[in-house]
Every structure is written in C-alpha cells, then in structure tokens.
Design a protein around this motif. Structure first.
Motif, PDB file in Angstrom:
ATOM      1  N   GLY A 127     -48.898   9.358 -24.500  1.00 22.33           N
ATOM      2  CA  GLY A 127     -49.439  10.607 -24.023  1.00 22.33           C
ATOM      3  C   GLY A 127     -48.192  11.449 -23.906  1.00 22.33           C
ATOM      4  O   GLY A 127     -46.990  11.078 -23.157  1.00 22.33           O
ATOM      5  N   ASP A 128     -48.330  12.711 -23.853  1.00 25.59           N
ATOM      6  CA  ASP A 128     -46.933  13.688 -23.856  1.00 25.59           C
ATOM      7  C   ASP A 128     -46.824  13.703 -22.485  1.00 25.59           C
ATOM      8  O   ASP A 128     -45.745  14.077 -21.735  1.00 25.59           O
ATOM      9  CB  ASP A 128     -47.111  15.136 -24.287  1.00 25.59           C
ATOM     10  N   GLU A 129     -47.747  13.345 -21.492  1.00 22.68           N
ATOM     11  CA  GLU A 129     -47.641  13.712 -20.258  1.00 22.68           C
ATOM     12  C   GLU A 129     -47.166  12.304 -19.494  1.00 22.68           C
ATOM     13  O   GLU A 129     -46.795  12.206 -18.266  1.00 22.68           O
ATOM     14  CB  GLU A 129     -49.116  13.759 -19.484  1.00 22.68           C
ATOM     15  N   GLY A 130     -46.946  11.372 -20.335  1.00 25.26           N
ATOM     16  CA  GLY A 130     -46.472   9.978 -20.026  1.00 25.26           C
ATOM     17  C   GLY A 130     -44.796  10.410 -19.302  1.00 25.26           C
ATOM     18  O   GLY A 130     -43.984  11.120 -19.636  1.00 25.26           O
ATOM     19  N   GLY A 131     -44.671   9.500 -18.343  1.00 25.88           N
ATOM     20  CA  GLY A 131     -43.188   9.702 -17.642  1.00 25.88           C
ATOM     21  C   GLY A 131     -42.464   8.455 -18.181  1.00 25.88           C
ATOM     22  O   GLY A 131     -41.068   8.301 -17.530  1.00 25.88           O
ATOM     23  N   VAL A 132     -42.710   7.757 -19.252  1.00 21.23           N
ATOM     24  CA  VAL A 132     -41.838   6.572 -19.754  1.00 21.23           C
ATOM     25  C   VAL A 132     -41.664   6.699 -21.034  1.00 21.23           C
ATOM     26  O   VAL A 132     -42.506   6.966 -21.866  1.00 21.23           O
ATOM     27  CB  VAL A 132     -42.453   5.303 -19.488  1.00 21.23           C
ATOM     28  N   ARG A 133     -40.156   6.704 -21.350  1.00 19.31           N
ATOM     29  CA  ARG A 133     -39.929   7.095 -22.833  1.00 19.31           C
ATOM     30  C   ARG A 133     -40.180   5.871 -23.582  1.00 19.31           C
ATOM     31  O   ARG A 133     -40.339   4.741 -23.443  1.00 19.31           O
ATOM     32  CB  ARG A 133     -38.274   7.140 -23.154  1.00 19.31           C
ATOM     33  N   VAL A 134     -40.181   5.967 -25.044  1.00 22.39           N
ATOM     34  CA  VAL A 134     -40.558   5.072 -25.986  1.00 22.39           C
ATOM     35  C   VAL A 134     -39.309   4.744 -26.843  1.00 22.39           C
ATOM     36  O   VAL A 134     -39.034   5.865 -27.526  1.00 22.39           O
ATOM     37  CB  VAL A 134     -41.786   5.136 -27.059  1.00 22.39           C
ATOM     38  N   VAL A 135     -39.091   3.507 -27.109  1.00 26.81           N
ATOM     39  CA  VAL A 135     -37.848   3.126 -28.106  1.00 26.81           C
ATOM     40  C   VAL A 135     -38.518   2.312 -29.153  1.00 26.81           C
ATOM     41  O   VAL A 135     -39.573   1.666 -28.937  1.00 26.81           O
ATOM     42  CB  VAL A 135     -36.574   2.541 -27.205  1.00 26.81           C
ATOM     43  N   THR A 136     -37.686   2.219 -30.335  1.00 27.61           N
ATOM     44  CA  THR A 136     -38.015   1.506 -31.379  1.00 27.61           C
ATOM     45  C   THR A 136     -36.959   0.431 -31.527  1.00 27.61           C
ATOM     46  O   THR A 136     -35.927   0.505 -31.199  1.00 27.61           O
ATOM     47  CB  THR A 136     -38.211   2.465 -32.550  1.00 27.61           C
ATOM     48  N   VAL A 137     -37.463  -0.544 -32.386  1.00 30.27           N
ATOM     49  CA  VAL A 137     -36.342  -1.779 -32.605  1.00 30.27           C
ATOM     50  C   VAL A 137     -35.270  -1.025 -33.462  1.00 30.27           C
ATOM     51  O   VAL A 137     -34.320  -1.502 -33.053  1.00 30.27           O
ATOM     52  CB  VAL A 137     -37.432  -2.803 -33.482  1.00 30.27           C
ATOM     53  N   PRO A 138     -35.566  -0.280 -34.625  1.00 27.97           N
ATOM     54  CA  PRO A 138     -34.336   0.080 -35.343  1.00 27.97           C
ATOM     55  C   PRO A 138     -33.449   0.979 -34.524  1.00 27.97           C
ATOM     56  O   PRO A 138     -32.409   0.906 -34.430  1.00 27.97           O
ATOM     57  CB  PRO A 138     -35.056   1.048 -36.605  1.00 27.97           C
ATOM     58  N   GLU A 139     -34.034   1.728 -33.388  1.00 31.40           N
ATOM     59  CA  GLU A 139     -33.135   2.664 -32.710  1.00 31.40           C
ATOM     60  C   GLU A 139     -32.231   1.687 -31.648  1.00 31.40           C
ATOM     61  O   GLU A 139     -30.915   1.713 -31.477  1.00 31.40           O
ATOM     62  CB  GLU A 139     -34.020   3.432 -31.623  1.00 31.40           C
ATOM     63  N   ILE A 140     -32.790   0.542 -31.254  1.00 33.09           N
ATOM     64  CA  ILE A 140     -32.061  -0.337 -30.254  1.00 33.09           C
ATOM     65  C   ILE A 140     -30.867  -1.009 -31.078  1.00 33.09           C
ATOM     66  O   ILE A 140     -29.711  -1.093 -30.741  1.00 33.09           O
ATOM     67  CB  ILE A 140     -33.105  -1.391 -29.655  1.00 33.09           C
ATOM     68  N   VAL A 141     -31.307  -1.554 -32.194  1.00 32.44           N
ATOM     69  CA  VAL A 141     -30.350  -2.118 -33.064  1.00 32.44           C
ATOM     70  C   VAL A 141     -29.064  -1.121 -33.502  1.00 32.44           C
ATOM     71  O   VAL A 141     -27.896  -1.789 -33.495  1.00 32.44           O
ATOM     72  CB  VAL A 141     -30.845  -2.815 -34.338  1.00 32.44           C
TER      73      VAL A 141
END
Length: 275
Positions: free
Chosen positions: A171-185
């Motif tokens: 949700g756009d109102e969420g306070g926690v970001r989302v990362v992806t596996v390809p981004e981490i690598v």
C-alpha cells in the motif's frame, strides 16, 4: 510435568548449544526486569535473546535442531561443492535471508558459509535491531525492508504481538520500503553472485514470486517456509511452486521448510545422485 519438560529442554540445550548457554538464566534470576539476555552458543558466539519474544525458540530450532541443514547428504555435498567452486573462481557467494527475524538464521549461514556475503532483509524495526546485534560479529548486511517482486511500500501487521509473525501488506501508505532480489544483488560488488535465498515472509511469498522470478534459476538453494495454512483458499505459494517447477528444482523437506536445490545451476556439471 512442567518442571520435567524444562529440565529436559535445558539438558538438550547444554548438549547441543554448550553448557554456557544455560547461563542465560542468571540475569533473569538476578534482575527479573525482562531485559534482553546475552547467551553463548557453542561454535557461534554471543547472541541476544529478548524476553517475551520467540527468540529462544528460534535459536533452538536453528542451532540446536540444525534447522537449515540440507537433509539429503548428496544435495548437501553438492551445495558445498558449488560454494567452493564459486570461491575458486574468485566469486563471492551471496546469501539473502528474507525474513531474517532476530538474525539467528543469518548467523547460521555465516557459520556454515564463512566467506559468503550475507544480506539479512527484515521489515520489522525491533527484529532488525536484534538482527544487527546478533550478526555484527559476522559482518552481515542488515536491510530494514520487506522483499517482493517489485519496489514499493508495505505496512506491517503483527500477528498476535509475536516477533516471528510479522506480515506485510502492500500500500502506498505503508511506512516500509520493498526491495527485490535483483536489486540486492546489483548493489553488491561485481564479484558477487547469488548463491542461496531463504524466504520466511509470512505469506508475502505470493508477492515475491508473482513476477520477475528469473533470479530463481541463479540460486543454488531456495529455502521456503510456506504459509498457506495462514491464508486458507488464497494459494499464497502457487507462484512459488510454479517457478520451482519451471526451473526444475529438486524438492526436499527440512522441518518447516521446503528446500529447493538447483542441481543443474551454477555448479560444476555432475551426475544426479542415484536413487
């Protein structure tokens, strides 16, 4: 029966975690203030256990019960060979611990694969703080975020106040970001290559495996704790099952985890184990 149970548990703790692990009782007896307790785990080092949390059970499951040991000896040896092969090629294996909780699982991987780069992803601030404390000695990178198939935001839903049951809802109102596996690598040094991904994200696996799953074929091992039981009728592991089948991963079961081993991927070519 209550006293007998706890006596038996403490005997098992001493046998598998080391006698110094039992010293965890002393601060509580002296203070009784519910403050976190430092414990010593044989072969691992010092860890912090928070009172009124699931930390003790998590540490017992991971270190006493060897919860992330690959249950098939041929597959276990194969993964060790992949690890050594990557190092011999001048590459650094990357282990992503998604849903790292208090960091005990990341510490287990650090002991088992000491030259790997370990990234612990944990969305809950309290758990992330505990993970940093418990993995600092190993140089683990703790990322306070959720993990999914695309970037964005999530909000946290705490299951009955338990530290090991934090769910994430987009949700756009969420306070926690989302990362992806390809981004981490991609954020790691160029010699780094994906090796193991462990996923325990309380049903958000439905999001993680919804799209852009090419990274699955790059893993040597994919650990999944499935959560269909939490969401009846929603098939939250459907995407994960489809992706595992697409990449022809071999399925093992270790306690609460499904363990998918990529026999054909990123390893020296070899025969499959005979049945």
């Amino acid at each position: 029966m209550y006293l007998l149970y706890h006596l038996r548990e403490n005997v098992r703790d001493a046998r598998h975690l080391g006698p110094r692990f039992l010293l965890r009782h002393l601060p509580r007896l002296r203070r009784g203030d519910g403050a976190p307790v430092r414990v010593s785990v044989s072969g691992v080092g010092r860890l912090i256990l928070r009172q009124n949390s699931q930390d003790l059970g998590v540490v017992r499951e991971i270190f006493r019960e060897d919860g992330y040991r690959i249950p098939s000896p041929p597959h276990d040896r194969h993964v060790d060979e992949v690890y050594r092969s990557l190092l011999a090629q001048g590459r650094r294996p990357v282990i992503i611990d998604a849903g790292a909780n208090n960091g005990a699982s990341a510490a287990w991987f650090a002991v088992r694969y000491p030259r790997a780069l370990i990234v612990a992803v944990e969305p809950d601030p309290g758990n992330a703080q505990a993970a940093r404390a418990n993995t600092a000695q190993f140089g683990v990178l703790v990322v306070e975020a959720a993990i999914g198939c695309r970037s964005g935001r999530v909000r946290l839903v705490h299951g009955e106040g338990s530290s090991d049951a934090v769910q994430t809802v987009r949700g756009d109102e969420g306070g926690v970001r989302v990362v992806t596996v390809p981004e981490i690598v991609a954020e790691q040094p160029p010699e780094c290559t994906l090796f193991i991904v462990k996923v325990d994200i309380e049903g958000f696996e439905s999001d993680l495996f919804a799209q852009d799953t090419g990274w699955v074929g790059d893993t040597s091992v994919l650990y999944i704790e499935p959560h269909d039981y939490l969401f009846p009728g929603r098939s939250v592991t459907r995407g994960m099952q489809a992706v595992a089948a697409e990449h022809h991963l071999e399925l093992l079961v270790a306690r609460e985890n499904l363990v998918y081993v990529n026999w054909a991927g990123s390893a020296p070519a070899k025969e499959r184990p005979s049945s």
